[in-house]
Design a protein around this motif. Structure first.
Motif, PDB file in Angstrom:
ATOM      1  N   HIS A 163       0.856  -1.203   0.000  1.00 44.68           N
ATOM      2  CA  HIS A 163       0.000   0.000   0.000  1.00 44.68           C
ATOM      3  C   HIS A 163       0.881   1.239   0.000  1.00 44.68           C
ATOM      4  O   HIS A 163       1.512   1.552   1.007  1.00 44.68           O
ATOM      5  CB  HIS A 163      -0.902   0.000   1.242  1.00 44.68           C
ATOM      6  CG  HIS A 163      -1.857   1.177   1.299  1.00 44.68           C
ATOM      7  ND1 HIS A 163      -3.218   1.012   1.469  1.00 44.68           N
ATOM      8  CD2 HIS A 163      -1.652   2.505   1.226  1.00 44.68           C
ATOM      9  CE1 HIS A 163      -3.805   2.203   1.487  1.00 44.68           C
ATOM     10  NE2 HIS A 163      -2.868   3.130   1.347  1.00 44.68           N
ATOM     11  N   HIS A 176       1.579   5.326  -2.255  1.00 47.97           N
ATOM     12  CA  HIS A 176       1.123   6.328  -3.219  1.00 47.97           C
ATOM     13  C   HIS A 176       2.380   6.825  -3.917  1.00 47.97           C
ATOM     14  O   HIS A 176       3.128   7.622  -3.359  1.00 47.97           O
ATOM     15  CB  HIS A 176       0.384   7.451  -2.511  1.00 47.97           C
ATOM     16  CG  HIS A 176      -0.752   6.944  -1.664  1.00 47.97           C
ATOM     17  ND1 HIS A 176      -2.028   6.789  -2.154  1.00 47.97           N
ATOM     18  CD2 HIS A 176      -0.785   6.502  -0.379  1.00 47.97           C
ATOM     19  CE1 HIS A 176      -2.807   6.287  -1.191  1.00 47.97           C
ATOM     20  NE2 HIS A 176      -2.073   6.103  -0.115  1.00 47.97           N
ATOM     21  N   LYS A 234     -10.107   1.353  -5.093  1.00 52.32           N
ATOM     22  CA  LYS A 234      -9.924   1.698  -3.694  1.00 52.32           C
ATOM     23  C   LYS A 234     -10.852   2.835  -3.273  1.00 52.32           C
ATOM     24  O   LYS A 234     -10.936   3.856  -3.955  1.00 52.32           O
ATOM     25  CB  LYS A 234      -8.478   2.109  -3.436  1.00 52.32           C
ATOM     26  CG  LYS A 234      -8.201   2.255  -1.957  1.00 52.32           C
ATOM     27  CD  LYS A 234      -7.228   3.360  -1.689  1.00 52.32           C
ATOM     28  CE  LYS A 234      -7.126   3.639  -0.199  1.00 52.32           C
ATOM     29  NZ  LYS A 234      -6.420   4.903   0.041  1.00 52.32           N
ATOM     30  N   HIS A 268      -5.471  -0.578   6.316  1.00 53.22           N
ATOM     31  CA  HIS A 268      -5.074   0.058   7.582  1.00 53.22           C
ATOM     32  C   HIS A 268      -5.512  -0.713   8.835  1.00 53.22           C
ATOM     33  O   HIS A 268      -4.692  -1.059   9.662  1.00 53.22           O
ATOM     34  CB  HIS A 268      -5.503   1.533   7.662  1.00 53.22           C
ATOM     35  CG  HIS A 268      -5.097   2.335   6.453  1.00 53.22           C
ATOM     36  ND1 HIS A 268      -3.821   2.280   5.935  1.00 53.22           N
ATOM     37  CD2 HIS A 268      -5.807   3.181   5.634  1.00 53.22           C
ATOM     38  CE1 HIS A 268      -3.759   3.062   4.866  1.00 53.22           C
ATOM     39  NE2 HIS A 268      -4.941   3.606   4.651  1.00 53.22           N
ATOM     40  N   ASP A 314       2.191   2.945   3.120  1.00 51.28           N
ATOM     41  CA  ASP A 314       1.400   4.156   2.910  1.00 51.28           C
ATOM     42  C   ASP A 314       2.300   5.354   2.565  1.00 51.28           C
ATOM     43  O   ASP A 314       1.920   6.491   2.822  1.00 51.28           O
ATOM     44  CB  ASP A 314       0.511   4.488   4.117  1.00 51.28           C
ATOM     45  CG  ASP A 314      -0.758   5.232   3.703  1.00 51.28           C
ATOM     46  OD1 ASP A 314      -1.031   5.315   2.494  1.00 51.28           O
ATOM     47  OD2 ASP A 314      -1.473   5.731   4.599  1.00 51.28           O
TER      48      ASP A 314
HETATM   49 ZN   LIG Z   1      -2.900   5.333   1.633  1.00 51.28          ZN
END
Ligand SMILES: [Zn+2]
Length: 566
Positions: free
Chosen positions: A97, A99, A313, A395, A461
């Motif tokens: 996960h 970005h 998502k 998460h 993340d």
């Molecule tokens: Zn995220």
């Protein structure tokens, strides 16, 4: 297509029938490796044979794993032999996960995180300005209120650091901006300016703006900061991909993306082919047949190679610090958070995607948000009669203990982030008190999730946390900061073994993208995606895991990162 299928079928049929043996010369050639790695500690991740000494690579895949003597037999003229000298080999790391654009940009941005003293902050700003003499603005983010005795920064403090151009620095929570005098002048912010609705121009006792701008007043300066052009974003992505390879990543899951960014990512990966990226598109609130068709088109276009679209998502709730994560019980001071959907809306959207063969990833942090996500996944499977979609909750920060068995029962992947329990000042001083003691005890419950039999995929993340996998493994194993605090770790009952943490960053993350048959462990026929590390993660004391260096990263047999010392 059909011709290829026919040929493959014929080959397969001959093979199954024990067809004619291939000529001897050809057989020898087929067992010859391009490269062999011998004399190391190879953690394969395969249940039957987790540890061996050596591996052989041919083309893009693993030819064999085993004892050094056995692997030596795959060497012939032209085979490169690498002596590992006892070093540790693991399957390539997979970040479940992140970005990529935000993470890549964070490498270039001036970051002020964890500078809790003003001098340290000023030094970082000065260094960045000196290193970027051509940048028209000095911009950055991440400063903490704790760095300023009065609680807020002032332009006088930044004017002595940056005087030659405008400066604009945003707080760690994104709710306050800090401008120098030149930036205020450009924005036309003077003692005559009025604070906009929903914001405040902070002033001194004489009525002069101090340089601190709160909430909506941030726009007064923020809108002047030059926006990045597509080619600048693409350049950042190229650097980000190269950095990911240096951290030992061979694959990553992009958690949400729009069409424009996907195109930039495609171009960046073409220029820097050092990562496989599994993509989740932004989930539509109302997945109409037209919307599904649009997304289906992207899935068809990106169905193989290094960039693969396979999921959508969405967000069920918010975050703990802002008290927007959806909870069953109120936060201290009131409020139970804000789910972005009603259960019925969420059920409908998830069922539509499930019915169209999509994997759905739902951000859910509060116990109520997590329950809503699981309920939607369970309902979709029931309504559509589907199985094996491997939907994911992202998460899972504060689950109810009683909800953990639902992951395994419904085949839902637990997608957690190894550095989220990182017990720094923000975590212990803001996050934990916002939860309160009962909830804090069941937060980031990595061990309990494993014990409940769920497949747990680890990620970062990034840019929320660094995507350095070694740091993530160290945190999951020790639950301490790199300085070793707090002693014994925060909520130490949730510590994992290094092997479990490794599995979550390799096999389990591969499972979470429906790719565990191709990668995530080292076995004959699997992709030759692996890393060589400076020390044995399974043998070093937990507090030394953080010192591990990535020496070599190999993607499909090709080196994508090599440390100078290797
Ligand atoms: Zn995220």
């Amino acid at each position: 297509m059909s011709r290829r299928v026919t040929v493959l079928a014929a080959v397969l049929a001959a093979f199954l029938a024990g067809g004619a043996a291939p000529p001897k010369a050809k057989e020898a050639k087929a067992s010859q490796a391009d490269r062999i790695f011998v004399g190391g500690r190879v953690w394969t991740g395969e249940p039957g044979r987790p540890l061996c000494e050596a591996l052989a690579v041919r083309g893009t895949t693993v030819l064999a794993v085993g004892k050094s003597a056995a692997i030596q037999r795959h060497a012939a003229k032209g085979t490169e032999v690498v002596d590992l000298r006892g070093r540790f080999v693991a399957p390539g790391f997979i970040d479940g996960h992140l970005h990529l654009l935000g993470g890549s940009l964070s490498l270039e941005e001036l970051r002020l995180d964890d500078a809790f003293a003003f001098d340290a902050l000023a030094a970082r700003i000065r260094d960045w300005a000196a290193a970027h003499p051509d940048a028209p603005w000095v911009t950055g983010r991440g400063w903490a209120y704790a760095a300023f005795p009065a609680g807020l920064p002032s332009r006088a403090q930044i004017d002595v650091v940056v005087a030659d151009r405008p400066a604009w620095l945003v707080s760690y929570d994104g709710h306050t901006g800090w401008a120098n005098s030149m930036a205020l002048r450009l924005a036309g912010v003077t003692r005559e300016s009025e604070s906009p609705a929903g914001g405040e121009i902070v002033r001194d006792e004489k009525g002069e703006p101090t340089g601190a701008l709160k909430e909506s007043a941030m726009d007064l300066v923020g809108r002047l900061v030059p926006k990045l052009l597509p080619h600048e974003k693409e350049r950042a992505l190229r650097n980000g991909i190269a950095q990911a390879a240096a951290w030992g990543l061979t694959s990553a899951h992009q958690a949400g993306i729009d069409g424009e960014e996907l195109e930039l990512l495609r171009r960046a990966l073409e220029a820097v082919p050092r990562l496989r990226v599994y993509v989740a598109l932004d989930m539509e609130r109302d997945p109409t047949p037209e919307a599904l068709a649009r997304q289906e088109e992207l899935r068809r276009r990106f169905s193989g190679g290094r960039l693969r679209v396979g999921a959508v998502k969405g967000y069920v709730d918010g975050v703990v610090e802002a008290k927007t994560a959806a909870m069953f019980e109120p936060y201290p001071g009131g409020g139970t958070g804000l789910p972005n959907w009603t259960q019925e809306e969420l059920d409908r959207a998830v069922a539509a995607y499930d019915g169209a063969c999509w994997q759905v990833m739902l951000h859910a942090i509060g116990d109520r948000g997590i329950d809503m996500a699981l309920t939607a996944f369970e309902g979709a499977a029931r309504a559509n009669g589907t199985a094996g979609r491997r939907h994911r909750v992202e998460h899972i920060e504060v689950p109810r203990t009683a909800d953990l068995p639902r992951f395994r029962a419904a085949g839902v992947v637990a997608s957690t982030q190894a550095l989220f329990p990182y017990p720094n000042q923000n975590h212990l001083g803001v996050y934990v008190p916002t939860l309160g003691p009962e909830r804090a005890r069941r937060a980031m419950a990595f061990k309990a999730i494993d014990d409940a039999g769920a497949i747990q995929s680890f990620g970062s993340d990034w840019p929320v946390f660094t995507a350095e996998v070694v740091r993530g493994i160290a945190c999951a194993v020790t639950r301490t900061t790199v300085e070793g605090t707090p002693a014994g770790g925060w909520e130490p009952s949730q510590r994992l073994t290094a092997e479990a943490a490794l599995r979550h960053f390799t096999h389990d993350a591969a499972f979470a993208e429906h790719a565990e048959k191709e990668k995530g462990t080292l076995a004959p026929g699997k992709l030759a995606d692996f890393v060589i590390l400076s020390q044995d993660l399974l043998a070093v004391p937990p507090e030394r895991i953080k010192d591990t260096k990535v020496l070599l990263t190999v993607l499909g047999g090709q080196d994508t990162w090599r440390a100078r010392e290797f």
